[in-house]
Design a protein around this motif. Structure first.
Motif, PDB file in Angstrom:
ATOM      1  N   GLY A 233       0.803  -1.218   0.000  1.00 49.17           N
ATOM      2  CA  GLY A 233       0.000   0.000   0.000  1.00 49.17           C
ATOM      3  C   GLY A 233       0.832   1.261   0.000  1.00 49.17           C
ATOM      4  O   GLY A 233       0.298   2.364   0.151  1.00 49.17           O
ATOM      5  N   GLY A 234       2.157   1.122  -0.157  1.00 49.11           N
ATOM      6  CA  GLY A 234       3.043   2.279  -0.147  1.00 49.11           C
ATOM      7  C   GLY A 234       3.195   2.890  -1.524  1.00 49.11           C
ATOM      8  O   GLY A 234       2.496   2.538  -2.479  1.00 49.11           O
ATOM      9  N   SER A 235       4.152   3.801  -1.634  1.00 49.13           N
ATOM     10  CA  SER A 235       4.378   4.515  -2.889  1.00 49.13           C
ATOM     11  C   SER A 235       5.625   4.037  -3.614  1.00 49.13           C
ATOM     12  O   SER A 235       5.967   4.574  -4.667  1.00 49.13           O
ATOM     13  N   LEU A 236       6.323   3.032  -3.050  1.00 51.14           N
ATOM     14  CA  LEU A 236       7.565   2.548  -3.641  1.00 51.14           C
ATOM     15  C   LEU A 236       7.481   1.059  -3.928  1.00 51.14           C
ATOM     16  O   LEU A 236       6.731   0.327  -3.278  1.00 51.14           O
ATOM     17  N   ARG A 237       8.269   0.622  -4.894  1.00 52.43           N
ATOM     18  CA  ARG A 237       8.406  -0.807  -5.148  1.00 52.43           C
ATOM     19  C   ARG A 237       9.010  -1.474  -3.915  1.00 52.43           C
ATOM     20  O   ARG A 237       9.884  -0.911  -3.257  1.00 52.43           O
ATOM     21  N   ALA A 238       8.539  -2.668  -3.589  1.00 50.32           N
ATOM     22  CA  ALA A 238       9.007  -3.356  -2.387  1.00 50.32           C
ATOM     23  C   ALA A 238       9.419  -4.782  -2.728  1.00 50.32           C
ATOM     24  O   ALA A 238       9.102  -5.310  -3.796  1.00 50.32           O
ATOM     25  N   ILE A 258       9.359 -12.762  -2.411  1.00 51.62           N
ATOM     26  CA  ILE A 258       8.611 -11.893  -3.325  1.00 51.62           C
ATOM     27  C   ILE A 258       9.587 -10.798  -3.740  1.00 51.62           C
ATOM     28  O   ILE A 258       9.736  -9.778  -3.053  1.00 51.62           O
ATOM     29  N   PRO A 259      10.315 -10.993  -4.835  1.00 54.68           N
ATOM     30  CA  PRO A 259      11.409 -10.075  -5.179  1.00 54.68           C
ATOM     31  C   PRO A 259      10.962  -8.722  -5.701  1.00 54.68           C
ATOM     32  O   PRO A 259      11.743  -7.774  -5.695  1.00 54.68           O
ATOM     33  N   ARG A 260       9.711  -8.612  -6.144  1.00 52.40           N
ATOM     34  CA  ARG A 260       9.277  -7.343  -6.739  1.00 52.40           C
ATOM     35  C   ARG A 260       7.773  -7.186  -6.528  1.00 52.40           C
ATOM     36  O   ARG A 260       6.987  -8.020  -6.984  1.00 52.40           O
ATOM     37  N   LEU A 261       7.395  -6.134  -5.828  1.00 47.13           N
ATOM     38  CA  LEU A 261       5.982  -5.861  -5.571  1.00 47.13           C
ATOM     39  C   LEU A 261       5.760  -4.366  -5.769  1.00 47.13           C
ATOM     40  O   LEU A 261       6.198  -3.544  -4.965  1.00 47.13           O
ATOM     41  N   GLU A 262       5.087  -4.019  -6.861  1.00 47.61           N
ATOM     42  CA  GLU A 262       4.871  -2.618  -7.199  1.00 47.61           C
ATOM     43  C   GLU A 262       3.806  -1.997  -6.283  1.00 47.61           C
ATOM     44  O   GLU A 262       3.001  -2.716  -5.679  1.00 47.61           O
ATOM     45  N   PRO A 263       3.784  -0.664  -6.164  1.00 47.34           N
ATOM     46  CA  PRO A 263       2.739  -0.009  -5.362  1.00 47.34           C
ATOM     47  C   PRO A 263       1.342  -0.418  -5.829  1.00 47.34           C
ATOM     48  O   PRO A 263       1.055  -0.432  -7.027  1.00 47.34           O
TER      49      PRO A 263
END
Length: 312
Positions: A233-238, A258-263
């Motif tokens: 739920g943030g503004s950055l890729r996590a 989970i190597p890449r989770l977009e906003p």
């Protein structure tokens, strides 16, 4: 001096309380220090005068376009002679970016300012941070601007911060130092600014718990299948790792990366956990750990929930 004046705004900074009043097109600032005798580095024009509570008045000289309002203490005083163009430009100086996430990644921080002069201004904006934020990495500490009359400017991606895992959540104190050039000369505006450092908005929830069909109904070992969802739920890729383990059994943790989770995105993970129906574990632990950050979450599935799954 304040008879007939209208209160306009509170502009307190750096431990100095300031209240702006407007009277007959003149700006008057009532101010005092909350931390003993102090001074405020601010430039509001060439003709500043300080009036104390008993009517004494003194000039506040400027040197090369800089003024320090000195001699402030707990007694309120009034500063007059403020250039309204400078004051409005100073008031417009702000962080456009309201917060950054406490993640060890580079994040742009945008600064904005408006030109309240009737002519073009140009110069530089410099950001300074408290020494206690020694772990806060920054790329570029100054940016150049050129602003037409009545226009605004923002720094875009000129300033980039990279928090450290050692930095404390909460307010980041900074000081913006703006050197402005006009055909009337050059001067410097100083203003204390604050930026929020907030935790990354990652969440973990269990979406499904089922018993895997198998020989456990005949007394053999069985499986619990647990499906979870991780939401950004943030503004950055996590990036994150999700873990599962039987708490009072062998402490072998299962991990899904989970190597890449977009906003705004959500990812799913599934765990198959061996469980003996004749000797149910006290509970199953599920955990979330953000990579390059400090976000953690724990969920526990207790023995009653596990028993209900086997009895369905």
């Amino acid at each position: 001096m304040l008879d007939g004046a209208e209160s306009a705004e509170e502009l307190s900074v750096q431990g100095v309380r300031m209240y702006l009043f407007e009277k007959d097109d003149e700006s008057l600032m009532v101010m005092w220090s909350e931390s003993g005798r102090s001074s405020l580095p601010v430039y509001w024009g060439e003709g500043l005068r300080m009036h104390d509570a008993v009517g004494n008045c003194r000039d506040l000289p400027s040197v090369e376009g800089e003024t320090a309002i000195t001699g402030l203490d707990e007694s309120p005083c009034i500063v007059s002679g403020i250039d309204p163009r400078l004051l409005r430009t100073w008031r417009s100086l702000r962080f456009v970016t309201k917060s950054i996430e406490s993640r060890v990644v580079e994040q742009p921080v945008e600064v904005g300012i408006e030109n309240h002069f009737d002519k073009e201004i140009f110069g530089t904006v410099r950001l300074e941070f408290d020494e206690e934020l020694r772990h806060l990495q920054r790329r570029a500490t100054a940016a150049e601007f050129r602003i037409g009359p009545g226009k605004s400017w923002s720094s875009g991606g000129a300033f980039v911060l990279k928090p450290s895992i050692s930095d404390t959540l909460g307010r980041i104190a900074a000081r913006a130092v703006v050197r402005i050039n006009t055909n009337e000369g050059s001067f410097t505006l100083n203003k204390a600014l604050e930026l929020e450092m907030a935790p990354a908005d990652l969440s973990l929830e269990v979406t499904q718990i089922t018993a895997h069909p198998g020989p456990y109904r005949a007394g053999g070992p069985g499986e619990i299948v647990v499906k979870v969802a991780v939401s950004n739920g943030g503004s950055l890729r996590a990036a994150a790792g999700v873990y599962a383990a039987v708490e009072d059994g062998p402490r072998r943790r299962r991990r899904v990366s989970i190597p890449r989770l977009e906003p705004g995105e959500q990812a799913e993970a599934e765990f198959r956990i061996h469980v003996d129906p004749g000797s149910l574990p006290r509970r199953i632990w599920l955990g979330l750990r953000e990579i390059h950050g400090r976000r953690f979450a724990n969920i526990y599935i207790d023995q009653n929930e596990i028993r209900d799954v086997f009895n369905r």
